[in-house]
Design an enzyme around this catalytic site. Structure first.
Site, PDB file in Angstrom:
ATOM      1  N   HIS A   1       0.877  -1.174   0.000  1.00 21.47           N
ATOM      2  CA  HIS A   1       0.000   0.000   0.000  1.00 21.47           C
ATOM      3  C   HIS A   1       0.919   1.230   0.000  1.00 21.47           C
ATOM      4  O   HIS A   1       2.014   1.174   0.558  1.00 21.47           O
ATOM      5  CB  HIS A   1      -0.827  -0.056   1.291  1.00 21.47           C
ATOM      6  CG  HIS A   1      -1.906   0.976   1.412  1.00 21.47           C
ATOM      7  ND1 HIS A   1      -1.646   2.301   1.716  1.00 21.47           N
ATOM      8  CD2 HIS A   1      -3.255   0.884   1.307  1.00 21.47           C
ATOM      9  CE1 HIS A   1      -2.792   2.959   1.791  1.00 21.47           C
ATOM     10  NE2 HIS A   1      -3.779   2.133   1.533  1.00 21.47           N
TER      11      HIS A   1
ATOM     12  N   ASP B   1       3.220  -4.141   8.091  1.00 20.51           N
ATOM     13  CA  ASP B   1       1.922  -3.489   7.924  1.00 20.51           C
ATOM     14  C   ASP B   1       0.852  -4.576   8.094  1.00 20.51           C
ATOM     15  O   ASP B   1       0.663  -5.408   7.217  1.00 20.51           O
ATOM     16  CB  ASP B   1       1.864  -2.855   6.528  1.00 20.51           C
ATOM     17  CG  ASP B   1       0.470  -2.368   6.149  1.00 20.51           C
ATOM     18  OD1 ASP B   1      -0.474  -2.538   6.951  1.00 20.51           O
ATOM     19  OD2 ASP B   1       0.321  -1.820   5.045  1.00 20.51           O
TER      20      ASP B   1
ATOM     21  N   GLN C   1      -4.308  -5.445   6.986  1.00 16.95           N
ATOM     22  CA  GLN C   1      -5.214  -6.441   6.392  1.00 16.95           C
ATOM     23  C   GLN C   1      -5.061  -7.809   7.046  1.00 16.95           C
ATOM     24  O   GLN C   1      -5.626  -8.793   6.556  1.00 16.95           O
ATOM     25  CB  GLN C   1      -4.962  -6.554   4.886  1.00 16.95           C
ATOM     26  CG  GLN C   1      -5.110  -5.250   4.118  1.00 16.95           C
ATOM     27  CD  GLN C   1      -6.499  -4.659   4.225  1.00 16.95           C
ATOM     28  OE1 GLN C   1      -7.469  -5.321   4.623  1.00 16.95           O
ATOM     29  NE2 GLN C   1      -6.632  -3.385   3.898  1.00 16.95           N
TER      30      GLN C   1
ATOM     31  N   LYS D   1     -10.731  -1.151  10.307  1.00 18.74           N
ATOM     32  CA  LYS D   1     -10.796  -2.320   9.424  1.00 18.74           C
ATOM     33  C   LYS D   1     -11.138  -3.582  10.200  1.00 18.74           C
ATOM     34  O   LYS D   1     -11.107  -4.697   9.657  1.00 18.74           O
ATOM     35  CB  LYS D   1      -9.462  -2.497   8.687  1.00 18.74           C
ATOM     36  CG  LYS D   1      -9.157  -1.365   7.705  1.00 18.74           C
ATOM     37  CD  LYS D   1      -7.930  -1.658   6.900  1.00 18.74           C
ATOM     38  CE  LYS D   1      -7.340  -0.448   6.217  1.00 18.74           C
ATOM     39  NZ  LYS D   1      -8.137   0.067   5.090  1.00 18.74           N
TER      40      LYS D   1
ATOM     41  N   CYS E   1      -4.773   2.404  -3.832  1.00 24.06           N
ATOM     42  CA  CYS E   1      -3.595   2.927  -3.118  1.00 24.06           C
ATOM     43  C   CYS E   1      -2.380   2.029  -3.319  1.00 24.06           C
ATOM     44  O   CYS E   1      -1.550   1.870  -2.413  1.00 24.06           O
ATOM     45  CB  CYS E   1      -3.856   3.117  -1.629  1.00 24.06           C
ATOM     46  SG  CYS E   1      -5.138   4.292  -1.269  1.00 24.06           S
TER      47      CYS E   1
END
Lengths: 121, 401
Positions: free
Chosen positions: B115, B191, B194, B217, B357
């Site tokens: 991202h 990261d 997700q 999220k 993104c």
């Protein structure tokens, strides 16, 4: 779903003035970073009139249809008239209403056109 | 299969809503909404400041939320820093750690599937410092190509746990092991935006140094996110923001800062957001993260099968549901993703369209944009059936009559 009217789909599937001009008076392009649409235009100007215009690039149905209808509309018009064109003129050509995100798609060709004619010496 | 749509009030107002954009943000459960409302209705005082009852209560609930987050990812409480989101967490690492430790000639390694928020900071860092910016490429199935040669002299590895486009679940633990073998002092940033909402995560087991994720999220409110970092690194870092609540003593001449996590939480935080994130974690824990993951595999497997039957539709990323998160990016030949999304919207189906993104990834895939359907605990097979039907309408609309 009436934004996918026949006129939009026709102009997307068979866009008018799609292609390149070999020796244009002026050319430029621009993209829309949110969707990756990328439209460029070649223009021939004589005596302040647009005598030929072609566009090329990638886009969604709205931006391609808008470019097709716009280039058809401005052929033969003078530069001052074109500089006066705004959002409402584009929406009238397309005959639809759009949400703010899709409005950007519809207005990209006009932005490219304004940018291109601003480059005329 | 889980079916819990009744816990999500948005479906009460919009019974036909097919929400397939949970990778962008998830819907909110009634319990999460109630937690926000409860704070503002019943104890909307600032934290750490008042000696009066409702301020004590706000402080207690805020700190309880920190404990829930810590337990959820297997971390120590003091290592949990509340920020706005993953982006802010990554930027904090960029400003407070990387600016001071990355030097000319160092190697910073990331991947093509990142991202922008885990790509641009490191790209800019390398330009500023004269460091070398290296990138893991992907194969035709959207999996990282782990060339050993890229691991030489790596000082910072910044990697996504799960791709927000391809859905690829990266073998982060194994990669970290390899990179540490080659570079014992390498710092690893993951990261997890997700990953944390979708599967059981243990940051100690992964052996990373920083792990970042967003509350919104995973059923929580927008504006609350988490940075986890190893204490030894956080202690050595300069504050990101100066201001109230992050100092222990200020005189005209100098300022002493508080210990972690408070050193990095200047100003009044998103109190309701943190508390409601705690409630979201309660909700997910009650279902069980193993069940959450199992449900997602079932839905993704079904969606992969059904979508592959759609004419001229191309799916990106790994072919097996077990190798990916609940996200499927696709294109349909001759139809722009924006038009796909717009026509689906007329059927009350929400998907994302654009570059997600992740422009470098889209360049790698050779496309300007993609359409993306993503799933969560409230997604049902019926939603997937409606998506497929909607896509048939999209194709019909663009078929010349």
């Amino acid at each position: 779903m009436d934004i996918y009217r026949e006129i939009i789909l026709d102009n997307y599937n068979h866009p008018h003035n799609f292609g390149r001009i070999l020796k244009p008076t002026v050319s430029s392009g621009q993209n829309n970073p949110s969707c990756g649409d990328d439209i460029s235009m070649d223009i021939i100007v004589k005596n302040n009139l647009i005598t030929d215009i072609k566009f090329h690039g990638l886009g969604c149905a709205i931006s391609i249809a808008s470019a097709s209808l716009l280039t058809e509309n401005v052929l033969g018009k003078n530069i001052d008239q074109i500089n006066m064109m705004n959002k409402d003129d584009i929406l009238k050509l397309l005959g639809i209403t759009l949400t703010p995100t899709r409005l950007k798609c519809a207005l990209l060709p006009l932005e490219v056109l304004h940018k291109t004619i601003s480059l005329i010496q | 299969m889980i079916n819990i749509k009744s816990d999500f009030p948005i479906f009460r107002g919009q019974k036909d809503l097919v929400y397939l954009d949970s990778t962008a943000t998830t819907l909110k459960s009634q319990s999460v909404i109630n937690a926000v409302s409860d704070y503002y209705s019943n104890y909307s005082a600032n934290v750490f400041r008042g000696v009066y009852k409702i301020s004590e209560k706000a402080t207690e609930e805020y700190e309880k939320a920190r404990e829930k987050v810590a337990n959820f990812i297997g971390a120590k409480v003091e290592e949990i820093i509340f920020l706005r989101n993953t982006t802010e967490a990554l930027n904090l690492i960029y400003y407070s750690w990387a600016q001071n430790y990355i030097k000319k000639g160092d190697v910073v390694l990331t991947s093509i599937m990142e991202h922008h928020s885990n790509f641009v900071p490191w790209q800019q860092l390398c330009k500023q410092k004269g460091a070398e910016f290296k990138i893991f490429d992907i194969d035709e199935n959207g999996k990282l190509i782990l060339h050993k040669s890229l691991l030489t002299n790596v000082k910072l590895l910044a990697l996504t746990h799960v791709s927000n486009v391809l859905g690829t679940i990266n073998p982060v633990k194994e990669i970290i092991k390899q990179v540490r073998l080659a570079n014992p002092n390498c710092v690893v940033v993951v990261d997890g935006a997700q990953a944390v909402p979708h599967m059981k995560i243990n940051v100690v087991d992964l052996d990373c140094d920083f792990y970042c994720f967003s509350g919104h999220k995973m059923l929580g409110p927008t504006g609350i996110g988490v940075l986890w970092g190893k204490k030894i690194l956080l202690d050595g870092m300069t504050p990101f923001n100066y201001g109230g609540e992050m100092i222990s003593r200020v005189t005209v001449e100098k300022t002493d800062f508080k210990q972690i996590p408070y050193k990095f939480e200047a100003g009044t935080p998103h109190i309701a957001g943190a508390i409601a994130l705690g409630t979201a974690i309660d909700y997910l824990s009650k279902i069980g993260m193993d069940k959450v993951r199992k449900h997602e595999i079932e839905i993704t497997d079904y969606a992969l099968k059904e979508l592959s039957k759609v004419d001229k539709l191309k799916i990106y990323g790994p072919t097996l549901a077990v190798e990916r998160g609940g996200v499927i990016a696709f294109t349909i030949e001759g139809i722009h993703p924006h038009d796909i999304a717009q026509i689906l919207d007329s059927e009350n189906i929400c998907i994302r369209s654009g570059n997600q993104c992740a422009m470098p990834l889209h360049q790698k895939l050779g496309i300007a944009a993609s359409a993306r359907a993503s799933f969560y605990i409230y997604t049902t097979k019926n939603d997937i059936d409606k998506l497929v039907l909607g896509l048939k309408k999209v194709i019909w609309t663009f078929t010349e009559k």
